[in-house]
Scaffold this active site. Structure first.
Site, PDB file in Angstrom:
ATOM      1  N   SER A  36      -3.407  13.620   5.265  1.00  0.00           N
ATOM      2  CA  SER A  36      -3.972  12.668   6.212  1.00  0.00           C
ATOM      3  C   SER A  36      -5.176  12.165   5.945  1.00  0.00           C
ATOM      4  O   SER A  36      -6.090  12.879   5.894  1.00  0.00           O
ATOM      5  CB  SER A  36      -3.883  13.338   7.566  1.00  0.00           C
ATOM      6  N   ASP A  57       3.874  13.487  15.375  1.00  0.00           N
ATOM      7  CA  ASP A  57       2.904  12.985  14.396  1.00  0.00           C
ATOM      8  C   ASP A  57       1.396  13.697  14.485  1.00  0.00           C
ATOM      9  O   ASP A  57       0.626  13.561  13.746  1.00  0.00           O
ATOM     10  CB  ASP A  57       2.914  11.383  14.678  1.00  0.00           C
ATOM     11  N   GLY A  68       6.436   7.916  13.325  1.00  0.00           N
ATOM     12  CA  GLY A  68       6.599   9.152  13.424  1.00  0.00           C
ATOM     13  C   GLY A  68       5.723  10.037  12.534  1.00  0.00           C
ATOM     14  O   GLY A  68       4.943   9.396  11.966  1.00  0.00           O
ATOM     15  N   ARG A 127      -1.555  -9.474  -3.427  1.00  0.00           N
ATOM     16  CA  ARG A 127      -2.149  -9.516  -4.709  1.00  0.00           C
ATOM     17  C   ARG A 127      -1.093  -9.797  -5.735  1.00  0.00           C
ATOM     18  O   ARG A 127      -1.285 -10.024  -6.782  1.00  0.00           O
ATOM     19  CB  ARG A 127      -2.822  -7.941  -5.249  1.00  0.00           C
ATOM     20  N   GLU A 182      -7.073   4.725   9.767  1.00  0.00           N
ATOM     21  CA  GLU A 182      -7.127   3.686  11.005  1.00  0.00           C
ATOM     22  C   GLU A 182      -8.102   4.471  12.092  1.00  0.00           C
ATOM     23  O   GLU A 182      -8.496   3.526  13.011  1.00  0.00           O
ATOM     24  CB  GLU A 182      -5.860   3.209  11.429  1.00  0.00           C
ATOM     25  N   LYS A 194      -0.720   1.626  12.365  1.00  0.00           N
ATOM     26  CA  LYS A 194      -1.091   2.511  13.385  1.00  0.00           C
ATOM     27  C   LYS A 194      -2.308   2.034  13.748  1.00  0.00           C
ATOM     28  O   LYS A 194      -3.518   2.689  13.230  1.00  0.00           O
ATOM     29  CB  LYS A 194      -0.835   3.921  12.931  1.00  0.00           C
ATOM     30  N   SER A 203       3.177   9.723   3.846  1.00  0.00           N
ATOM     31  CA  SER A 203       3.941   8.980   2.767  1.00  0.00           C
ATOM     32  C   SER A 203       3.989   9.688   1.436  1.00  0.00           C
ATOM     33  O   SER A 203       5.117   9.563   0.749  1.00  0.00           O
ATOM     34  CB  SER A 203       3.332   7.532   2.383  1.00  0.00           C
ATOM     35  N   GLY A 216       0.657  -1.188   0.083  1.00  0.00           N
ATOM     36  CA  GLY A 216      -0.055  -0.068   0.022  1.00  0.00           C
ATOM     37  C   GLY A 216       0.696   1.217  -0.064  1.00  0.00           C
ATOM     38  O   GLY A 216       2.150   1.210  -0.267  1.00  0.00           O
ATOM     39  N   LYS A 248      -3.234   9.348  17.899  1.00  0.00           N
ATOM     40  CA  LYS A 248      -3.408  10.594  17.195  1.00  0.00           C
ATOM     41  C   LYS A 248      -4.289  10.599  15.985  1.00  0.00           C
ATOM     42  O   LYS A 248      -4.643  11.483  15.666  1.00  0.00           O
ATOM     43  CB  LYS A 248      -1.910  11.218  16.812  1.00  0.00           C
TER      44      LYS A 248
HETATM   45  N1  LIG Z   1       0.272   6.274   4.362  1.00  0.00           N
HETATM   46  C1  LIG Z   1       0.895   6.902   5.339  1.00  0.00           C
HETATM   47  O1  LIG Z   1       1.202   8.104   5.100  1.00  0.00           O
HETATM   48  C2  LIG Z   1       1.101   6.034   6.688  1.00  0.00           C
HETATM   49  C3  LIG Z   1       0.432   4.890   7.076  1.00  0.00           C
HETATM   50  N2  LIG Z   1       0.822   4.404   8.128  1.00  0.00           N
HETATM   51  C4  LIG Z   1       0.267   3.197   8.577  1.00  0.00           C
HETATM   52  O2  LIG Z   1       0.414   2.227   7.567  1.00  0.00           O
HETATM   53  C5  LIG Z   1      -0.609   1.179   7.653  1.00  0.00           C
HETATM   54  C6  LIG Z   1      -0.833   1.078   6.020  1.00  0.00           C
HETATM   55  O3  LIG Z   1      -1.180   2.251   5.735  1.00  0.00           O
HETATM   56  P1  LIG Z   1      -1.320   2.500   4.036  1.00  0.00           P
HETATM   57  O4  LIG Z   1      -0.321   1.838   3.214  1.00  0.00           O
HETATM   58  O5  LIG Z   1      -1.388   3.913   3.820  1.00  0.00           O
HETATM   59  O6  LIG Z   1      -2.683   1.781   3.771  1.00  0.00           O
HETATM   60  P2  LIG Z   1      -3.044   1.089   2.337  1.00  0.00           P
HETATM   61  O7  LIG Z   1      -4.499   0.978   2.555  1.00  0.00           O
HETATM   62  O8  LIG Z   1      -2.755   1.942   1.101  1.00  0.00           O
HETATM   63  O9  LIG Z   1      -2.211  -0.385   2.288  1.00  0.00           O
HETATM   64  C7  LIG Z   1      -2.692  -1.396   3.273  1.00  0.00           C
HETATM   65  C8  LIG Z   1      -1.843  -2.438   2.872  1.00  0.00           C
HETATM   66  O10 LIG Z   1      -2.485  -3.579   3.810  1.00  0.00           O
HETATM   67  C9  LIG Z   1      -2.702  -4.663   2.919  1.00  0.00           C
HETATM   68  N3  LIG Z   1      -3.632  -5.584   3.684  1.00  0.00           N
HETATM   69  C10 LIG Z   1      -4.647  -5.296   4.268  1.00  0.00           C
HETATM   70  N4  LIG Z   1      -5.357  -6.469   4.924  1.00  0.00           N
HETATM   71  C11 LIG Z   1      -4.513  -7.414   4.346  1.00  0.00           C
HETATM   72  C12 LIG Z   1      -4.568  -8.984   4.678  1.00  0.00           C
HETATM   73  N5  LIG Z   1      -5.914  -9.351   5.267  1.00  0.00           N
HETATM   74  N6  LIG Z   1      -3.682  -9.618   4.202  1.00  0.00           N
HETATM   75  C13 LIG Z   1      -2.484  -9.166   3.613  1.00  0.00           C
HETATM   76  N7  LIG Z   1      -2.574  -7.734   3.500  1.00  0.00           N
HETATM   77  C14 LIG Z   1      -3.552  -6.980   3.676  1.00  0.00           C
HETATM   78  C15 LIG Z   1      -3.208  -4.144   1.611  1.00  0.00           C
HETATM   79  O11 LIG Z   1      -3.285  -5.029   0.705  1.00  0.00           O
HETATM   80  P3  LIG Z   1      -4.258  -4.986  -0.443  1.00  0.00           P
HETATM   81  O12 LIG Z   1      -3.610  -3.752  -1.339  1.00  0.00           O
HETATM   82  O13 LIG Z   1      -4.209  -6.354  -1.166  1.00  0.00           O
HETATM   83  O14 LIG Z   1      -5.746  -4.513  -0.075  1.00  0.00           O
HETATM   84  C16 LIG Z   1      -2.231  -2.921   1.426  1.00  0.00           C
HETATM   85  O15 LIG Z   1      -1.118  -3.378   0.956  1.00  0.00           O
HETATM   86  C17 LIG Z   1      -1.810   1.770   8.444  1.00  0.00           C
HETATM   87  O16 LIG Z   1      -1.686   1.242   9.602  1.00  0.00           O
HETATM   88  C18 LIG Z   1      -1.517   3.143   8.419  1.00  0.00           C
HETATM   89  O17 LIG Z   1      -1.916   3.803   9.499  1.00  0.00           O
HETATM   90  C19 LIG Z   1       1.838   4.838   8.898  1.00  0.00           C
HETATM   91  C20 LIG Z   1       2.516   5.942   8.570  1.00  0.00           C
HETATM   92  C21 LIG Z   1       2.288   6.526   7.432  1.00  0.00           C
HETATM   93  O1  LIG Z   2       0.173   8.432  10.109  1.00  0.00           O
HETATM   94  C1  LIG Z   2       0.432   9.088   9.011  1.00  0.00           C
HETATM   95  C2  LIG Z   2       1.437  10.022   9.183  1.00  0.00           C
HETATM   96  O2  LIG Z   2       2.403   9.961   9.846  1.00  0.00           O
HETATM   97  C3  LIG Z   2      -0.588   9.083   8.026  1.00  0.00           C
HETATM   98  O3  LIG Z   2      -1.697   9.461   8.382  1.00  0.00           O
HETATM   99  P1  LIG Z   2      -3.163   9.130   7.499  1.00  0.00           P
HETATM  100  O4  LIG Z   2      -3.230   7.334   7.942  1.00  0.00           O
HETATM  101  O5  LIG Z   2      -4.083   9.860   8.361  1.00  0.00           O
HETATM  102  O6  LIG Z   2      -2.803   9.282   6.312  1.00  0.00           O
END
Ligand SMILES: NC(=O)C1=CN([C@@H]2O[C@H](COP(=O)(O)OP(=O)(O)OC[C@H]3O[C@@H](n4cnc5c(N)ncnc54)[C@H](OP(=O)(O)O)[C@@H]3O)[C@@H](O)[C@H]2O)C=CC1
Ligand SMILES: O=C(CO)COP(=O)(O)O
Length: 307
Positions: A228, A218, A110, A35, A255, A82, A114, A12, A165
């Protein structure tokens, strides 16, 4: 720089950003997605570090699958998720540690939106573990001139900063969506931090951790950025959209929506006072309007700032 083999779980937004940071540092990086064509077993082969950037709902399932693959005892697990598991109220690191009790587990968290990291804008983060050498290995693998990585010995505190947060970020989106001004935002974020400390202390997290990058840092990033997703949820609720409408078009995971439910359940069981989180919960449930939630917060019984 020492070359480390890193397997990233989840392709993701955040998994992809972290993979790019690790590749830019000369590490050997493989990315697994449910996938994708590669098996989990193939992607984990020879990994020094396994980093999970899977959203909360998938963490338990993926950790359980890896258990059956018996990874090498030296493998370091890093969690960048998170959220909180509703059934157990475990944090992601607690899930990883319960599945792998003899492996080092490191939390990476932190102010790390992204999309900014993808633009190579400078950012800082924290890697926290009870095993200092494991945190140092992860620090070395990810540190660069555009990504400054600090170590910390309070993994649950660092993790909860990033998780809690998100609920305040929803409230901040509402605050900006209602055009309540800078004074209101400052009050909301500051009282939100008080709630985060109160809840965090129940998990045994250190208060000082919440005043660092993974807590206040954060909080400031997500409460002030339209990037966000959690902030976007709040902003759009203030504009009159329903939660279902917002989530249907949201890019990626917010989340804070599920975290809020888990926190309210915990707070009611343990008599923890978290009025902002309560109002976010009621708003997400459709029990109050944004204006009613604001009025409820402003008209609570008057009290000292600290007690
Ligand atoms: N984006 C950001 O700026 C930041 C995000 N985070 C944290 O990171 C985590 C991911 O966020 P983000 O990448 O943005 O979210 P996305 O929705 O972009 O990606 C989530 C990922 O988790 C995978 N996933 C979900 N359920 C399953 C499962 N049952 N089995 C395998 N894979 C699974 C998804 O796979 P699929 O694509 O196949 O559904 C995808 O690769 C969250 O907890 C978020 O709070 C932390 C810091 C920064
Ligand atoms: O945790 C994050 C930045 O530190 C990303 O925030 P969001 O999940 O709200 O996009």
């Amino acid at each position: 720089m020492q070359e480390t083999t890193i397997s990233i779980l989840g392709a993701g937004a955040w998994g992809a950003s972290l993979a790019n940071l690790a590749i830019a540092n000369g590490n050997r990086v493989r990315v697994w997605s449910r996938r994708g064509s590669e098996t989990l077993s193939a992607v984990l082969q020879g990994a020094d570090i396994v980093l999970s950037a899977i959203s909360m709902k998938g963490v338990r399932e993926v950790a359980s699958q890896i258990q059956s693959l018996t990874p090498s005892p030296e493998t370091i697990f890093v969690t960048a998720t998170k959220g909180l598991e509703p059934e157990t109220i475990y944090t992601p690191s607690q899930i990883w540690q319960s599945c792998f009790p003899h492996h080092p587990v490191v939390v990476l968290s932190g102010p790390n939106l992204s999309k900014e990291i993808d633009q190579s804008l400078p950012a800082a983060t924290v890697v926290a573990s009870r095993v200092a050498t494991a945190a140092a290995t992860v620090q070395l693998a990810f540190s660069s001139s555009r990504f400054r990585v600090y170590t910390n010995p309070d993994p649950v505190g660092v993790e909860l900063g990033g998780t809690l947060k998100n609920v305040i970020a929803i409230a901040s989106g509402v605050c900006d969506g209602l055009h309540l001004g800078t004074n209101a935002k400052a009050a909301l974020v500051t009282r939100g931090l008080t709630e985060m400390v109160r809840i965090g202390n129940c998990w045994g997290a250190k208060t000082e951790t919440f005043y660092g990058l993974s807590g206040l840092g954060d909080l400031l990033a997500t409460c002030n950025s339209p990037l966000s997703r959690n902030y976007q949820v709040g902003y759009q609720l203030a504009g009159g959209e329903t939660l279902a409408q917002i989530l249907a078009k949201l890019p990626g995971t917010a989340e804070g929506v599920n975290t809020c439910q888990v926190l309210v359940q915990l707070a009611r069981q343990q008599n923890i006072v978290i009025p902002i989180t309560e109002q976010v919960y009621r708003l997400l449930q459709g029990e109050v309007t944004p204006q009613q939630a604001l009025d409820e917060l402003m008209l609570r019984d008057i009290k000292p700032e600290y007690n």
